[in-house]
Design a protein around this motif. Sequence first.
Motif, PDB file in Angstrom:
ATOM      1  N   ASP A  16      99.911  42.319  19.702  1.00 47.46           N
ATOM      2  CA  ASP A  16      99.989  43.784  19.762  1.00 47.46           C
ATOM      3  C   ASP A  16      99.752  44.293  21.172  1.00 47.46           C
ATOM      4  OD1 ASP A  16     100.306  43.551  17.070  1.00 47.46           O
ATOM      5  OD2 ASP A  16      98.481  44.598  16.494  1.00 47.46           O
ATOM      6  N   LEU A  17      98.892  43.600  21.913  1.00 47.06           N
ATOM      7  CA  LEU A  17      98.621  43.999  23.287  1.00 47.06           C
ATOM      8  C   LEU A  17      99.798  43.689  24.195  1.00 47.06           C
ATOM      9  CD1 LEU A  17      96.475  44.988  25.396  1.00 47.06           C
ATOM     10  CD2 LEU A  17      95.849  42.579  25.669  1.00 47.06           C
ATOM     11  N   ASP A  67     101.119  59.371  30.374  1.00 51.54           N
ATOM     12  CA  ASP A  67     102.055  60.151  29.566  1.00 51.54           C
ATOM     13  C   ASP A  67     102.058  59.668  28.123  1.00 51.54           C
ATOM     14  OD1 ASP A  67     103.379  61.734  31.782  1.00 51.54           O
ATOM     15  OD2 ASP A  67     103.706  59.690  32.483  1.00 51.54           O
ATOM     16  N   THR A  68     101.850  58.352  27.954  1.00 48.12           N
ATOM     17  CA  THR A  68     101.803  57.736  26.621  1.00 48.12           C
ATOM     18  C   THR A  68     100.634  56.763  26.580  1.00 48.12           C
ATOM     19  OG1 THR A  68     104.200  57.893  26.300  1.00 48.12           O
ATOM     20  CG2 THR A  68     103.018  56.292  24.940  1.00 48.12           C
ATOM     21  N   ILE A  69      99.895  56.790  25.474  1.00 50.60           N
ATOM     22  CA  ILE A  69      98.828  55.823  25.236  1.00 50.60           C
ATOM     23  C   ILE A  69      99.235  54.973  24.038  1.00 50.60           C
ATOM     24  CG2 ILE A  69      96.409  55.473  24.585  1.00 50.60           C
ATOM     25  CD1 ILE A  69      95.816  58.197  25.889  1.00 50.60           C
ATOM     26  N   VAL A  70      99.148  53.656  24.167  1.00 50.97           N
ATOM     27  CA  VAL A  70      99.455  52.748  23.067  1.00 50.97           C
ATOM     28  C   VAL A  70      98.160  52.082  22.614  1.00 50.97           C
ATOM     29  CG1 VAL A  70     100.770  50.743  22.300  1.00 50.97           C
ATOM     30  CG2 VAL A  70     101.781  52.335  23.946  1.00 50.97           C
ATOM     31  N   LEU A  71      97.922  52.113  21.303  1.00 53.69           N
ATOM     32  CA  LEU A  71      96.724  51.523  20.720  1.00 53.69           C
ATOM     33  C   LEU A  71      97.113  50.253  19.968  1.00 53.69           C
ATOM     34  CD1 LEU A  71      95.163  54.775  19.190  1.00 53.69           C
ATOM     35  CD2 LEU A  71      94.827  53.831  21.491  1.00 53.69           C
ATOM     36  N   PRO A  72      96.887  49.070  20.538  1.00 49.07           N
ATOM     37  CA  PRO A  72      97.171  47.828  19.814  1.00 49.07           C
ATOM     38  C   PRO A  72      96.188  47.648  18.661  1.00 49.07           C
ATOM     39  CG  PRO A  72      96.974  47.467  22.189  1.00 49.07           C
ATOM     40  CD  PRO A  72      96.429  48.816  21.901  1.00 49.07           C
ATOM     41  N   GLY A  73      96.518  46.728  17.745  1.00 49.56           N
ATOM     42  CA  GLY A  73      95.639  46.458  16.630  1.00 49.56           C
ATOM     43  C   GLY A  73      94.421  45.655  17.046  1.00 49.56           C
ATOM     44  N   CYS A  74      93.378  45.715  16.207  1.00 49.75           N
ATOM     45  CA  CYS A  74      92.170  44.923  16.404  1.00 49.75           C
ATOM     46  C   CYS A  74      91.962  44.061  15.164  1.00 49.75           C
ATOM     47  CB  CYS A  74      90.958  45.818  16.628  1.00 49.75           C
ATOM     48  SG  CYS A  74      91.029  46.747  18.182  1.00 49.75           S
ATOM     49  N   THR A  75      91.374  42.897  15.365  1.00 50.48           N
ATOM     50  CA  THR A  75      91.230  41.957  14.255  1.00 50.48           C
ATOM     51  C   THR A  75      90.112  42.340  13.296  1.00 50.48           C
ATOM     52  OG1 THR A  75      89.794  40.577  15.631  1.00 50.48           O
ATOM     53  CG2 THR A  75      92.134  40.025  15.590  1.00 50.48           C
ATOM     54  N   ASP A  76      89.126  43.104  13.748  1.00 50.96           N
ATOM     55  CA  ASP A  76      87.993  43.496  12.902  1.00 50.96           C
ATOM     56  C   ASP A  76      88.045  44.988  12.634  1.00 50.96           C
ATOM     57  OD1 ASP A  76      85.665  43.830  11.543  1.00 50.96           O
ATOM     58  OD2 ASP A  76      84.339  43.058  13.109  1.00 50.96           O
ATOM     59  N   LEU A  77      88.504  45.354  11.434  1.00 47.59           N
ATOM     60  CA  LEU A  77      88.657  46.768  11.100  1.00 47.59           C
ATOM     61  C   LEU A  77      87.326  47.448  10.865  1.00 47.59           C
ATOM     62  CD1 LEU A  77      91.698  46.602   8.637  1.00 47.59           C
ATOM     63  CD2 LEU A  77      91.689  46.847  11.127  1.00 47.59           C
ATOM     64  N   SER A 101     100.281  53.969  17.873  1.00 46.11           N
ATOM     65  CA  SER A 101      99.484  52.817  17.452  1.00 46.11           C
ATOM     66  C   SER A 101     100.384  51.724  16.904  1.00 46.11           C
ATOM     67  CB  SER A 101      98.450  53.226  16.395  1.00 46.11           C
ATOM     68  OG  SER A 101      99.089  53.616  15.186  1.00 46.11           O
ATOM     69  N   ILE A 102      99.936  50.481  17.095  1.00 45.59           N
ATOM     70  CA  ILE A 102     100.626  49.317  16.545  1.00 45.59           C
ATOM     71  C   ILE A 102      99.733  48.679  15.499  1.00 45.59           C
ATOM     72  CG2 ILE A 102     101.557  47.028  17.065  1.00 45.59           C
ATOM     73  CD1 ILE A 102     102.196  48.002  19.881  1.00 45.59           C
ATOM     74  N   CYS A 103     100.276  48.462  14.305  1.00 46.28           N
ATOM     75  CA  CYS A 103      99.565  47.760  13.240  1.00 46.28           C
ATOM     76  C   CYS A 103      98.211  48.413  12.957  1.00 46.28           C
ATOM     77  CB  CYS A 103      99.445  46.286  13.597  1.00 46.28           C
ATOM     78  SG  CYS A 103      99.015  45.212  12.205  1.00 46.28           S
ATOM     79  N   SER A 154     102.809  52.550  13.709  1.00 43.07           N
ATOM     80  CA  SER A 154     103.771  51.521  13.290  1.00 43.07           C
ATOM     81  C   SER A 154     103.083  50.516  12.390  1.00 43.07           C
ATOM     82  CB  SER A 154     104.383  50.816  14.499  1.00 43.07           C
ATOM     83  OG  SER A 154     103.419  50.029  15.176  1.00 43.07           O
ATOM     84  N   ALA A 155     103.900  49.694  11.739  1.00 37.52           N
ATOM     85  CA  ALA A 155     103.398  48.729  10.763  1.00 37.52           C
ATOM     86  C   ALA A 155     102.950  47.450  11.467  1.00 37.52           C
ATOM     87  CB  ALA A 155     104.472  48.458   9.718  1.00 37.52           C
ATOM     88  N   GLY A 156     103.314  46.280  10.929  1.00 33.97           N
ATOM     89  CA  GLY A 156     102.868  45.009  11.482  1.00 33.97           C
ATOM     90  C   GLY A 156     103.327  44.778  12.907  1.00 33.97           C
ATOM     91  N   ALA A 157     102.920  43.632  13.452  1.00 29.64           N
ATOM     92  CA  ALA A 157     103.131  43.359  14.871  1.00 29.64           C
ATOM     93  C   ALA A 157     104.593  43.498  15.289  1.00 29.64           C
ATOM     94  CB  ALA A 157     102.623  41.953  15.194  1.00 29.64           C
ATOM     95  N   ALA A 158     105.518  42.947  14.500  1.00 32.94           N
ATOM     96  CA  ALA A 158     106.936  43.037  14.866  1.00 32.94           C
ATOM     97  C   ALA A 158     107.419  44.481  14.859  1.00 32.94           C
ATOM     98  CB  ALA A 158     107.783  42.199  13.910  1.00 32.94           C
TER      99      ALA A 158
END
Length: 316
Positions: A16-17, A67-77, A101-103, A154-158
């Motif tokens: 995701d990163l 201008d845009t911030i992207v938030l990757p997923g984290c393994t520990d919710l 956000s991703i995943c 967005s949904a899962g990593a892909a």
Amino acid sequence: MHTVAVLALATVVPFDLSTPIEVFTRVTLPGGRPAYRVRVCAAEPFVDAGAFTVRAHWGLAELAGADTIVLPGCTDLATPVPDDVLTALRKAAADGTRIASICSGAFILAATGLLDGLRATTHWLAAPALAAGHPEIEVDPDVLYVDNGQLLTSAGAAAGLDLCLHLVRRDHGSAVAAQAARLSVMPLEREGGQAQFIVGDRYPTPRGSALEPVLRWMDDNAERDLTLEDIAARANTSTRTLNRRFREQTGTTPLRWLLRARIRRAQYLLESTTHPVDRIARQVGFGSPTAFRDQFKRVVGTSPGAYRSAFRGSGP
């Protein structure tokens, strides 16, 4: 030049990163000029990504200039989002910054309160937890991404790839986005539109929920012509209360949950048998093959035949 800040938190998901970094750093405009400047930002200089450690050259202050911030997923919710991160994201949103956000990054965005009253998505496996923890968000587990304008999930990593390409198309048009897709070896729009492929043994159920017995009964009887009244009677409650409890605990309605249970069973049969599609339609409780094909394509995003071609193994 458009600045994209990728936020790295503790136990960040490596794929995701790397996804937004790979996509946005390769985008070029006519003439070869780079379209984006990418910054990896974090509250601490070093971030654990499991397989490796990320050295973040920029701190949270960089978010203010993005201008845009992207938030990757984290393994520990279950790990709380640090207050300084939430403050920085809220301030950026108030200043008009676009946040995607991703995943499981949707949980970070949800913690800010910015998604309240909006539709959002995350990986289908995490969708019940997002809906339970944030009932004010309309969680849609059936799509690859949701675009609310300033806020996107967005949904899962892909699906993060799909979202990043969607952002490129929004910013620079289809021609530039198509070139970015080719560099990522991705179609600009995957077959199946924005629908997630539902995988797993069954639709995720909230463990320990008072609804769990009726959910399992619905799953076991998905081929029957069940009505909302049938389900309410099984749950020993009114249809109104049943709908409310379902939305609170599963993020969807009883009949939509039942539809997904039927679709999941159909997926299993398509993957593991050679039964004709018309037979599978009857086996999983659809009144007609046409209705089955229509609903399958709406939920999964592709036809039963195309799904079978993509996912059927070498079994019987």
